[in-house]
Design a protein around this motif. Sequence first.
Motif, short mmCIF file in Angstrom:
data_model
loop_
_atom_site.label_atom_id
_atom_site.label_comp_id
_atom_site.label_asym_id
_atom_site.label_seq_id
_atom_site.Cartn_x
_atom_site.Cartn_y
_atom_site.Cartn_z
N LYS A 1 8.20 26.11 -14.38
CA LYS A 1 6.88 25.84 -13.81
C LYS A 1 6.31 24.54 -14.36
CE LYS A 1 2.20 27.57 -13.18
NZ LYS A 1 1.23 28.69 -13.36
N PHE A 2 6.53 24.31 -15.64
CA PHE A 2 6.02 23.10 -16.27
C PHE A 2 6.58 21.86 -15.59
CE2 PHE A 2 6.41 20.15 -20.10
CZ PHE A 2 5.17 19.59 -19.89
N TYR A 3 7.89 21.83 -15.38
CA TYR A 3 8.48 20.68 -14.70
C TYR A 3 7.89 20.52 -13.30
CZ TYR A 3 11.48 17.66 -12.05
OH TYR A 3 11.91 16.65 -11.23
N SER A 4 7.83 21.62 -12.56
CA SER A 4 7.34 21.56 -11.18
C SER A 4 5.90 21.08 -11.12
CB SER A 4 7.46 22.94 -10.52
OG SER A 4 8.81 23.36 -10.50
N GLN A 5 5.09 21.52 -12.07
CA GLN A 5 3.69 21.11 -12.10
C GLN A 5 3.56 19.62 -12.40
OE1 GLN A 5 0.48 23.44 -11.87
NE2 GLN A 5 0.43 21.41 -10.98
N ILE A 6 4.32 19.14 -13.41
CA ILE A 6 4.26 17.73 -13.77
C ILE A 6 4.78 16.86 -12.63
CG2 ILE A 6 5.14 15.98 -15.35
CD1 ILE A 6 3.00 17.80 -16.54
N TRP A 7 5.85 17.32 -11.97
CA TRP A 7 6.38 16.58 -10.82
C TRP A 7 5.32 16.52 -9.72
CZ3 TRP A 7 7.07 17.84 -5.68
CH2 TRP A 7 7.86 16.97 -4.91
N LEU A 8 4.64 17.62 -9.46
CA LEU A 8 3.62 17.67 -8.42
C LEU A 8 2.46 16.75 -8.76
CD1 LEU A 8 2.45 18.84 -5.82
CD2 LEU A 8 1.64 20.82 -7.15
N TYR A 9 2.01 16.76 -10.01
CA TYR A 9 0.94 15.85 -10.42
C TYR A 9 1.33 14.40 -10.14
CZ TYR A 9 -1.57 19.46 -13.13
OH TYR A 9 -2.28 20.56 -13.53
N GLN A 10 2.56 14.04 -10.52
CA GLN A 10 2.98 12.66 -10.31
C GLN A 10 3.06 12.32 -8.82
OE1 GLN A 10 6.44 9.44 -11.55
NE2 GLN A 10 6.21 11.27 -12.80
N GLN A 11 3.49 13.29 -8.00
CA GLN A 11 3.50 13.07 -6.56
C GLN A 11 2.10 12.77 -6.04
OE1 GLN A 11 6.70 12.44 -5.81
NE2 GLN A 11 6.65 13.71 -3.99
N GLN A 12 1.12 13.51 -6.52
CA GLN A 12 -0.25 13.31 -6.07
C GLN A 12 -0.78 11.94 -6.47
OE1 GLN A 12 -1.89 16.77 -7.95
NE2 GLN A 12 -1.53 18.09 -6.18
N ILE A 13 -0.40 11.47 -7.65
CA ILE A 13 -0.78 10.12 -8.07
C ILE A 13 -0.12 9.09 -7.16
CG2 ILE A 13 -0.48 8.40 -9.89
CD1 ILE A 13 -0.88 10.62 -11.94
N ARG A 14 1.18 9.26 -6.93
CA ARG A 14 1.91 8.31 -6.11
C ARG A 14 1.38 8.29 -4.67
NH1 ARG A 14 6.77 6.32 -7.83
NH2 ARG A 14 7.24 6.79 -10.02
N GLN A 15 1.04 9.45 -4.17
CA GLN A 15 0.49 9.54 -2.82
C GLN A 15 -0.83 8.77 -2.73
OE1 GLN A 15 -1.20 13.38 -1.60
NE2 GLN A 15 0.00 13.25 0.30
N SER A 16 -1.68 8.92 -3.74
CA SER A 16 -2.97 8.24 -3.76
C SER A 16 -2.81 6.72 -3.82
CB SER A 16 -3.79 8.71 -4.95
OG SER A 16 -5.01 7.99 -5.06
N LEU A 17 -1.81 6.27 -4.58
CA LEU A 17 -1.61 4.84 -4.78
C LEU A 17 -0.77 4.19 -3.69
CD1 LEU A 17 -0.88 4.82 -8.62
CD2 LEU A 17 -3.02 4.16 -7.49
N GLY A 18 -0.19 5.01 -2.82
CA GLY A 18 0.71 4.48 -1.81
C GLY A 18 2.04 4.05 -2.39
N ALA A 19 2.41 4.63 -3.55
CA ALA A 19 3.68 4.31 -4.19
C ALA A 19 4.78 5.21 -3.62
CB ALA A 19 3.56 4.52 -5.70
N SER A 20 6.02 4.83 -3.86
CA SER A 20 7.14 5.63 -3.35
C SER A 20 7.14 7.00 -4.01
CB SER A 20 8.47 4.91 -3.62
OG SER A 20 8.64 4.69 -5.01
N LEU A 21 7.43 8.04 -3.22
CA LEU A 21 7.44 9.41 -3.71
C LEU A 21 8.79 9.75 -4.32
CD1 LEU A 21 5.59 11.16 -0.74
CD2 LEU A 21 4.61 10.28 -2.88
N LEU A 22 8.80 10.72 -5.23
CA LEU A 22 10.04 11.14 -5.90
C LEU A 22 10.67 12.27 -5.09
CD1 LEU A 22 8.85 11.11 -9.62
CD2 LEU A 22 9.98 9.29 -8.33
N LEU A 23 11.33 11.88 -4.00
CA LEU A 23 11.90 12.88 -3.09
C LEU A 23 13.42 12.91 -3.11
CD1 LEU A 23 9.57 12.53 0.05
CD2 LEU A 23 9.46 14.22 -1.80
N ASP A 24 14.06 12.17 -4.03
CA ASP A 24 15.51 12.33 -4.13
C ASP A 24 15.81 13.69 -4.74
OD1 ASP A 24 16.19 11.71 -7.26
OD2 ASP A 24 14.51 10.50 -6.55
N SER A 25 16.97 14.21 -4.45
CA SER A 25 17.27 15.61 -4.76
C SER A 25 17.18 15.93 -6.24
CB SER A 25 18.66 15.98 -4.23
OG SER A 25 19.65 15.15 -4.78
#
Length: 255
Positions: free
Chosen positions: A117-141
Amino acid sequence: MNNTLKLFQKLNAKLIELMIGLSWVQWNKDTARKNWKVKDIAIQILDDSRHNLPLITNGFDSNPVQLNTSEDFSADNLIAELQFRQEQLNSYISVNTIIGDQLNASRSAGSQIDIFKFYSQIWLYQQQIRQSLGASLLLDSNFYHPFLAYCFHFLPSHFNDFHSPVGTLISIEVVGDSRGLWSLIRRDHCWELSEHHEHSDVQVYIDQNIAWILFSGGIDIYEAAQYWQVIGSQELGRHVLSLRPFLEIGFKNGA
C-alpha cells in the motif's frame, strides 16, 4: 518485482528529478485533490517516507530538517531531505535485499505497515503531481503494475455480495503499452484472483491512461465511459470499475 527497495529507490529518484528546478508558481499549482497544491502532496510524500521507510529497512538515520506544514514550506529543504533519504536507500540496498514475495506479507510489529500500500500510495501521489504539472506520467509497467496489483488485490472482497455461479470468470485487461491482465473467479464460497484468463464470462477493458484515475476515485465510471468496455454481464463488469482502494483521497469533483 524482484527487489522492493530498488523500486522505492527508482520512484524516489524520479520525484527528485521532477522537483529540482520547479518554480514557486509550479510548487503552488492546484492538483486534482481538494485544496491540495503540488507542495502539499510533496510534503505528504516526505512525511509518509519519514514514518514508513524506517520500518521497511529496520532503521534509517534521521535527518534534522523540519518541514511539517505548507506554511513553513521550503523547496530546498524538501529536496534536500528527499536526497538524504535516497542516499540512505542506496547505502541500505548495497548490503540488503528484500524479495518480492515479502511485498504483500511484510508488516512492522505494532504498526501493521503494508509495504504494498505504501508503494502504491507514493506512486499515486507522484502521479497527481505530474498530472498537475503536465509532466510525463509513470505508466511503464515496472512502476505501474505494482499499483494495479495492489488495487486488484481487493477485488475478491469487493465482490463479496455477488453470488454468481461457481466458475464464473471475469478478466480485466489494462490496455496500452503497459498492458496487464488480471482475472477473478467464483469458487464454492468466495471469489478469488486467478491465473486463468481464457474463456472468461466477462471481459473488462480499461485504457491505462484512465485506470489509475478511475481506481483512485478521481473520475466516475460514466465520465470515463469512452475509456473502458465491458463484454458480458454489465453488472459484474461495472462493479470491477467501481473498485476504490483509496477512499481516503478527496477529489475536486467529489468522486
